[in-house]
Design an enzyme around this catalytic site. Structure first.
Site, PDB file in Angstrom:
ATOM      1  N   GLY A 197      -4.412  -3.890   6.240  1.00  0.00           N
ATOM      2  CA  GLY A 197      -3.413  -3.608   7.127  1.00  0.00           C
ATOM      3  C   GLY A 197      -3.666  -2.301   8.126  1.00  0.00           C
ATOM      4  CD  GLU A 207      -9.113  -0.728   0.517  1.00  0.00           C
ATOM      5  OE1 GLU A 207      -7.906  -0.946  -0.204  1.00  0.00           O
ATOM      6  OE2 GLU A 207      -8.792  -0.750   1.678  1.00  0.00           O
ATOM      7  CE  LYS A 247      -4.821   0.086   0.424  1.00  0.00           C
ATOM      8  NZ  LYS A 247      -5.424  -0.687   1.323  1.00  0.00           N
ATOM      9  CG  ASP A 268     -10.781  -0.475   4.721  1.00  0.00           C
ATOM     10  OD1 ASP A 268     -11.006  -0.699   5.858  1.00  0.00           O
ATOM     11  OD2 ASP A 268      -9.515   0.027   4.680  1.00  0.00           O
ATOM     12  CG  ASP A 300      -7.916   2.436   0.551  1.00  0.00           C
ATOM     13  OD1 ASP A 300      -9.065   3.169   0.416  1.00  0.00           O
ATOM     14  OD2 ASP A 300      -7.425   1.956   1.423  1.00  0.00           O
ATOM     15  CB  SER A 338      -0.948  -0.152   1.252  1.00  0.00           C
ATOM     16  OG  SER A 338      -1.701   1.030   1.208  1.00  0.00           O
ATOM     17  CE  LYS A 344      -4.021   3.623   1.841  1.00  0.00           C
ATOM     18  NZ  LYS A 344      -5.397   3.207   2.419  1.00  0.00           N
ATOM     19  CE  LYS A 349      -7.618  -1.807   6.803  1.00  0.00           C
ATOM     20  NZ  LYS A 349      -7.642  -0.189   6.677  1.00  0.00           N
TER      21      LYS A 349
HETATM   22  O1  OSB Z   1      -7.281   1.884   4.145  1.00  0.00           O
HETATM   23  O2  OSB Z   1      -6.011   0.197   4.099  1.00  0.00           O
HETATM   24  C1  OSB Z   1      -6.220   1.440   4.568  1.00  0.00           C
HETATM   25  C2  OSB Z   1      -3.132   2.788   6.404  1.00  0.00           C
HETATM   26  C3  OSB Z   1      -3.700   3.626   7.147  1.00  0.00           C
HETATM   27  C4  OSB Z   1      -5.024   3.605   7.264  1.00  0.00           C
HETATM   28  C5  OSB Z   1      -5.922   2.976   6.343  1.00  0.00           C
HETATM   29  C6  OSB Z   1      -5.376   2.054   5.598  1.00  0.00           C
HETATM   30  C7  OSB Z   1      -3.884   1.883   5.546  1.00  0.00           C
HETATM   31  C8  OSB Z   1      -3.229   1.104   4.656  1.00  0.00           C
HETATM   32  C9  OSB Z   1      -1.900   0.466   5.198  1.00  0.00           C
HETATM   33  O3  OSB Z   1      -3.611   1.047   3.483  1.00  0.00           O
HETATM   34  C10 OSB Z   1      -1.908  -0.773   4.687  1.00  0.00           C
HETATM   35  C11 OSB Z   1      -0.402  -1.343   5.569  1.00  0.00           C
HETATM   36  O4  OSB Z   1      -0.545  -1.533   6.918  1.00  0.00           O
HETATM   37  O5  OSB Z   1       0.339  -1.746   4.850  1.00  0.00           O
HETATM   38 MG    MG Z   2      -8.515   0.994   2.865  1.00  0.00          MG
END
Ligand code: OSB
Ligand code: MG
Length: 382
Positions: free
Chosen positions: A294, A217, A164, A242, A192, A138, A166, A266
């Site tokens: 995560g 996402e 992934k 999510d 995401d 991510s 952001k 999660k």
């Molecule tokens: O939306 O999955 C998420 C990190 C912080 C808050 C939300 C998210 C995330 C990640 C991190 O995508 C994934 C990771 O732990 O590597």
């Molecule tokens: Mg997410």
């Protein structure tokens, strides 16, 4: 039977190698709530509460979780006869709304304690069937598309099975386009938004179809199941939820309404392993793939995620990056790693978590500590 006589709370701080930016904020130093659960036989396990310092992902924070555990949740378990870990979800749910991450750390710790007691790995105790699980990466929001491309190319070279990105309004189409052009069409990419868009942005989001992503996402708000269903009807890209999926009922609603086609599970967000397994099962029977998300966990939280990701319907790569992606040094040994094909080994040959917790290092990182005990510990021990 689980008879807990001590629950110790600790806050540690771990600096991320690189700040991680999502649409709702940036994380540089992770404040982590660790919980140690001990039973009357002297067995103990460590577990991790995934709440962040600020309520920018869900309403919970590390401070609300600490309060909820001390005031309402731990007293339900300490000195009480808890029949099985599978019963803990219901024990913690009665007349206590929300606080899923606070509930989850206790519930998941009970599953690990039970696994330790029975001499089985956490993964097999949960019903895991995979010896290795694929991981994706991510990548946080960068200040320019070429910086994101650099990281995406390096991640593919490192073996990650899913990239992934952001995104947020103003930093979306051009970023995804740059990565798709650099990586070609063989690599699975996804985006995401962490709930950054609204129903007014549907025409804009539909443009992302052009990039043939594996999924998009949480483009809209956690409670936007109806607008999400409208967006899914307009898009060919599968939506993955999510933040929206806080329990098995929301997963059922997602399926019934068509608000998404994939679920990011999660365990912290849904209140623990019982809910995670229920969501896994209901999705499996509806042909909805799931994958393990995560929360920038330390190696303790990662052990729980890897165990969960070994269940059969976790058919897409999880956000289960190795320790070294996040931290200069993790708090478990061995540290979490992946092979050149982006596969993480599920430790099934050791009882419990499958990693050793570095208690001295945790001690040296601790900024806050509180011990909770059964009110009548002596009676409980008798
Ligand atoms: O939306 O999955 C998420 C990190 C912080 C808050 C939300 C998210 C995330 C990640 C991190 O995508 C994934 C990771 O732990 O590597
Ligand atoms: Mg997410």
């Amino acid at each position: 039977m689980l008879l807990l006589d001590r629950i110790a709370l600790r806050e540690i701080r771990l600096r991320l190698k690189e700040p991680f930016r999502i649409s709702s904020g940036i994380e540089s130093e992770r404040r982590i709530l660790l919980v140690e659960l001990s039973d009357a036989s002297g067995a103990s396990v460590w577990a991790e509460c995934v709440a962040f310092a600020r309520p920018n992902y869900t309403p919970e924070t590390i401070d609300t979780a600490w309060l909820a555990i001390r005031e309402w949740l731990a007293p339900r378990l300490l000195g009480q006869n808890v029949p099985t870990a599978a019963a803990v979800e219901r024990i913690l749910a009665e007349n206590i709304r929300g606080h899923n991450m606070a509930k989850a750390v206790l519930e998941m710790g009970c599953w690990a304690l039970e696994a330790e007691r029975d001499g089985v790995s956490l993964a097999s105790h949960l019903g895991g069937t995979r010896a290795t699980v694929p991981t994706g990466v991510s990548l946080g929001i960068q200040s320019a598309p070429d910086l994101l491309v650099e990281r995406a190319v390096a991640a593919v070279d490192a073996g990650y099975n899913k990239i992934k990105l952001k995104i947020q309004p103003g930093q979306d189409i051009e970023y995804v386009r740059a990565v798709r052009e650099a990586l070609g069409h063989e690599v699975d990419i996804m985006a995401d938004a962490n709930a950054a868009y609204t129903a007014d942005d549907i025409d804009h989001l539909v443009r992302l179809d052009e990039f043939e992503m594996l999924m998009l996402e949480q483009p809209l708000g956690a409670d936007d199941l109806l607008p999400l269903a409208e967006l899914q009807r307009r898009m060919t890209t599968p939506l993955c939820l999510d933040e929206s999926i806080t329990d098995v009922k929301r997963a059922r609603d997602m399926i019934a309404l068509g608000s998404g086609k994939i679920v990011n599970i999660k365990p912290g967000r849904v209140g623990g392993f019982s809910a995670s397994k229920a969501i896994h099962d209901i999705c499996q029977s509806a042909n909805i793939p799931v994958w393990c998300g995560g929360m920038l966990e330390s190696g303790i939280g990662r052990a729980y995620n890897v165990a969960l990701a070994s269940l059969p319907n976790f058919s897409l790569p999880g956000d289960l990056s190795p320790s070294s992606r996040y931290w200069a040094a993790d708090i478990v040994s061995p540290e979490w790693t992946m092979d050149a094909h982006g596969m993480v080994r599920v430790p099934t040959d050791v009882p419990g978590l499958g990693v050793t917790v570095d208690v001295d290092r945790i001690e040296s990182l601790t900024t806050r500590h509180e011990e909770l005990r059964a009110p009548n510990a002596a009676v409980a021990l008798a």
